[in-house]
Design an enzyme around this catalytic site. Structure first.
Site, short mmCIF file in Angstrom:
data_model
loop_
_atom_site.label_atom_id
_atom_site.label_comp_id
_atom_site.label_asym_id
_atom_site.label_seq_id
_atom_site.Cartn_x
_atom_site.Cartn_y
_atom_site.Cartn_z
N HIS A 122 0.82 -1.22 0.00
CA HIS A 122 0.00 0.00 0.00
C HIS A 122 0.85 1.27 0.00
CE1 HIS A 122 0.42 -0.11 4.52
NE2 HIS A 122 0.48 1.20 4.34
N ASP A 154 0.17 -7.66 1.65
CA ASP A 154 0.56 -6.26 1.64
C ASP A 154 2.09 -6.10 1.62
OD1 ASP A 154 0.19 -3.56 1.48
OD2 ASP A 154 -0.23 -3.25 3.60
N SER A 227 4.76 2.51 7.85
CA SER A 227 4.35 1.38 7.02
C SER A 227 5.50 0.90 6.13
CB SER A 227 3.17 1.77 6.13
OG SER A 227 2.00 1.94 6.90
#
Length: 493
Positions: A122, A154, A227
């Site tokens: 992402h 992911d 992230s």
């Protein structure tokens, strides 16, 4: 006299052997205290951070965003300013904003000296340009190429070209990470640049929403921008990739999730070799085996995965049937559906494995040659055709369900396949067990007691047979929008 003086005086008045024994005890105690003191003085994480931080990178992505055609959504419908803004929009129709560039920030880490970088999918999804910056900031920016991505976990694998070998880190074994172990998160939180936070492993084997989820939960501070960054153990090995947080306000409240390294390494290896994932595919639809389902099937075990459907594929070719309970896959016991999905997904495509199932109270071992999940996704299982009823629908209430037999008119009304057979649910009593277990109007009951039903009398016969066998519940196979699942309903006395 002071306590210390009293103690020393006692030693001098003790016989020689006793004095030697006491001195030996004191020496041992001093020896034990020294390492504890040294340990207390080495609690700083600075040496670890200095050693592994050069491999952690900031990731900046740039995306071209299409321009808008007007000030839509500025005022609510019916507002007195609506006419003004509509006139403004009409004047500027065809002169909308030009496409603009939008930037986003994330984190990542280098896993090889030749420039392979791991991050979250992402972070880079939809990006037109990806730039990598090494710690400390202000250095040369390197353009990254996407090698492959896996939305299911992911994870994304990037590649950068540098003039020389790059500092990198290795993956550790996330399976041996214990709740309470210290961990360190690194990355670029909230775009503030390189940052280190520390905490512990708060929980293991967390599942969020994905099929292959296996997260480590940590209280190390993880925020937006973290992230894709690494979660390190105290040996400087990556045991997780920081992916998500649980937060009511968007900031860290001490509940962060990192995809376990043992999942990530399998994905990265496949992305590096093939540019895509290649997961094993068994070819079944499954659900967890609950206590009431086990009772309705006269089973003693409640572990395993209950097969609800076997479409065309590897499992059907090997002889697997709906109603089988998978209790072992490739020699490993199956606890539930989640465990089975992970085991199958981690198996090589084309491998032949032994699958043990429980069928009619006995075990059978099948040899299944696995297909590839990515090629099979989206396949719709075929539904066996049965005799069509030439008479009008028959309706009756059974087990809290209003049921009607299948006709062409019923199929058309419910938007069903022309060949599907079974009993259509037209209503469910809201005070019934069937309603509590999720049955709703529009569901189709295709089996009862693991036998096909096409008429009301078929279902009544299954109810009678289950009662005669001393069972407390009846197993139904229910389809909704083509998706099957088993439901056990309690039989009245």
């Amino acid at each position: 006299m002071q306590p210390k003086a009293v103690f020393m005086s006692t030693i001098t008045q003790t016989p020689l052997q006793m004095r030697l024994l006491l001195l030996a005890v004191l020496t041992l105690a001093f020896t034990l205290v020294q390492p504890l003191g040294a340990f207390a003085q080495q609690q700083s994480l600075a040496p670890l951070a200095e050693r592994i931080s050069p491999s952690v990178v900031n990731i900046t992505t740039t995306t071209v965003v299409a321009g808008r055609t007007g000030p839509q959504g500025i005022v609510p419908e019916g507002s007195p300013f609506e006419d003004f803004f509509r006139e403004f929009q009409d004047r500027n129709e065809g002169q909308g904003e030009r496409p603009r560039r939008s930037s986003a920030l994330g984190s990542g880490f280098v896993i090889s000296e030749d420039g392979y970088v791991v991050t979250n999918n992402h972070v880079i999804d939809g990006a037109d340009e990806i730039m990598i910056e090494f710690y400390p900031g202000g250095g040369e920016l390197l353009k990254a190429e996407v090698i492959g991505t896996d939305p299911n976990t992911d994870i994304a694998l990037l590649k950068v070209e540098a003039d020389g070998p790059l500092p990198f880190v290795s993956f550790g074994d996330s399976d041996i990470a214990r709740v309470g172990d210290w961990v360190v998160a690194m990355g670029n939180p909230l775009g503030q640049g390189f940052s280190v936070s520390a905490g512990i492993v708060s929980a293991r084997n967390r599942a969020l929403s994905g099929t292959y989820d296996d997260y480590l939960q940590t209280d190390a501070a993880i925020n937006r921008g973290n992230s894709g960054g690494p979660l390190f153990n105290m040996d400087g090995e990556v045991v997780g990739v920081n992916t998500a947080i649980l937060s009511p306000n968007g900031g860290s409240i001490g509940i962060g999730f990192s995809m376990a390294s043992n999942v990530v390494t399998r994905v990265v290896d496949q992305l590096k070799e093939f540019g895509e994932t290649r997961r094993g595919w068994l070819g079944v639809r499954i659900q967890d085996l609950t206590d009431d389902l086990a009772e309705s099937m006269d089973l003693e075990l409640t572990s395993g995965a209950l097969v609800t459907d076997v479409p065309e594929g590897p499992a059907r070719d090997a002889g697997m049937e709906a109603g089988d309970v998978i209790i072992s896959f490739a020699g490993n016991p199956v606890a539930d559906t989640r465990g089975l999905v992970r085991e199958v997904g981690n198996s090589p495509v084309g491998e032949t494995v032994r699958v043990t199932v429980m069928r009619a109270g006995a075990t059978q071992t099948l040899r299944v040659t696995l297909g590839r999940r990515e090629e099979a996704e989206g396949a719709v299982p075929a539904v066996a055709a049965g005799p069509d009823e030439s008479v009008g629908p028959i309706t009756k209430d059974v087990l809290g369900l209003s049921l009607t037999t299948m006709t062409d008119e019923v199929r058309t009304e419910l938007g069903l396949d022309g060949q599907i057979q079974g009993l259509a649910v037209t209503a469910v009593a809201e005070t019934s067990e069937a309603f509590e277990k999720g049955l709703r109007a529009g569901d189709i009951i295709t089996e009862a007691g693991q036998q096909s039903v096409v008429s009301i009398s078929d279902l009544e016969d299954r109810v009678t047979a289950a009662k005669d066998a001393g069972r407390k519940s009846l197993l139904l196979l229910v389809r909704r929008a083509g998706d099957p699942r088993f439901v056990a309903l309690t039989l009245s006395e």
